[in-house]
Design an enzyme around this catalytic site. Structure first.
Site, short mmCIF file in Angstrom:
data_model
loop_
_atom_site.label_atom_id
_atom_site.label_comp_id
_atom_site.label_asym_id
_atom_site.label_seq_id
_atom_site.Cartn_x
_atom_site.Cartn_y
_atom_site.Cartn_z
N HIS A 144 -7.81 -4.84 -2.99
CA HIS A 144 -6.75 -4.10 -2.30
C HIS A 144 -6.51 -4.75 -0.94
CE1 HIS A 144 -4.18 -0.63 -1.75
NE2 HIS A 144 -4.66 -0.49 -0.52
N CYS B 161 0.85 -1.19 0.00
CA CYS B 161 0.00 0.00 0.00
C CYS B 161 0.90 1.26 0.00
CB CYS B 161 -0.95 -0.05 1.19
SG CYS B 161 -2.32 1.12 1.11
N ASP C 215 -9.17 -4.40 -7.19
CA ASP C 215 -8.75 -3.32 -6.29
C ASP C 215 -9.41 -2.01 -6.71
OD1 ASP C 215 -7.39 -1.46 -4.72
OD2 ASP C 215 -5.45 -2.45 -4.97
#
Length: 234
Positions: A204, A125, A173
């Site tokens: 995600h 991330c 995602d």
């Protein structure tokens, strides 16, 4: 079990980082190392578990406090309030300074007596973004990014990526669209050692082991591919 260590970051400055070491009986030195760059939740229990996972695979794994220049010791749980706190910290983050801190972590790991001189970076991330940028502005021997946030802002830097790199994306995602993988492929140079992978049906955070929205199949495949790159480069 790991512990915190202090990493020098210039005159009269240092920051905390969590370190996990491989079992000495299974992995006698010299050994490769990794800088593990966490999500906006920083050096929380999940990030420490990632370090243990890589230590069990034979790497010295170091997780730096990403927000030490703003508010040190912010290791956040997976709650809505903590998510907002992490986002607020990210909005204030000096990315260039963070990349320099990664360089400090790389140097510290290479200077260890048990080092084989090779250090990779793997990030998730926010950490995935910083991992990518470390391959441009620092000196890792390999880079792996998991669903790195806001990489569309750095497409012009793709040709400058010097380290062998593997970039993971999730097909479903909504935070980091899988289409970014195609954009990166269009910007890379023919001679670059750079691979993008879009994992089917993966959201995600698909490698957030033990927490939603973990996707076991995508995580296992991505981990295998990641270890393959590190085996080749470290």
């Amino acid at each position: 079990m790991g512990n915190f260590v202090r990493i020098p970051a210039g005159p009269d400055q240092s920051f905390d980082a969590w370190i996990e070491e491989p079992p000495a009986d299974r992995f006698p030195g010299p050994r490769p190392a990794l800088v593990v760059l966490p999500e906006i939740y920083n050096v929380n229990e999940w990030a420490r578990g990632v370090a243990r996972r890589y230590a069990d695979a034979g790497f010295v794994a170091l997780v730096p406090d990403l927000f030490w220049r703003l508010e040190p010791g912010q290791y956040l749980p997976y709650t809505p309030e903590a998510q907002q706190k992490g986002r607020d910290l990210y909005a204030r983050l000096d990315v260039a300074a963070s990349t320099r801190d990664i360089g400090s972590a790389l140097a510290w790991l290479r200077a260890r007596a048990d080092s084989n001189g090779k250090v990779g970076v793997v990030g998730f991330c926010l950490g995935g973004q910083l991992a990518f940028l470390s391959g441009v502005d620092a000196t890792p021997d390999a880079v792996v990014s998991y669903y790195g946030t806001d990489l569309h802002k750095f497409l012009d830097r793709v040709p400058q990526l010097r380290a062998p790199a593997l970039l993971h994306f999730g097909e479903t995602d909504t935070r980091v669209p899988a289409s970014i993988a195609g954009e990166i492929e269009r910007h890379k140079l023919p001679e670059q050692d750079l691979v993008t992978v879009v994992h089917p049906a993966a959201p995600h955070g698909f490698s957030r082991t033990g927490y939603e929205p973990f996707h076991a199949e995508a995580d296992a495949r991505a981990f295998e591919q990641t270890l393959s790159l590190f085996a080749r480069t470290l």
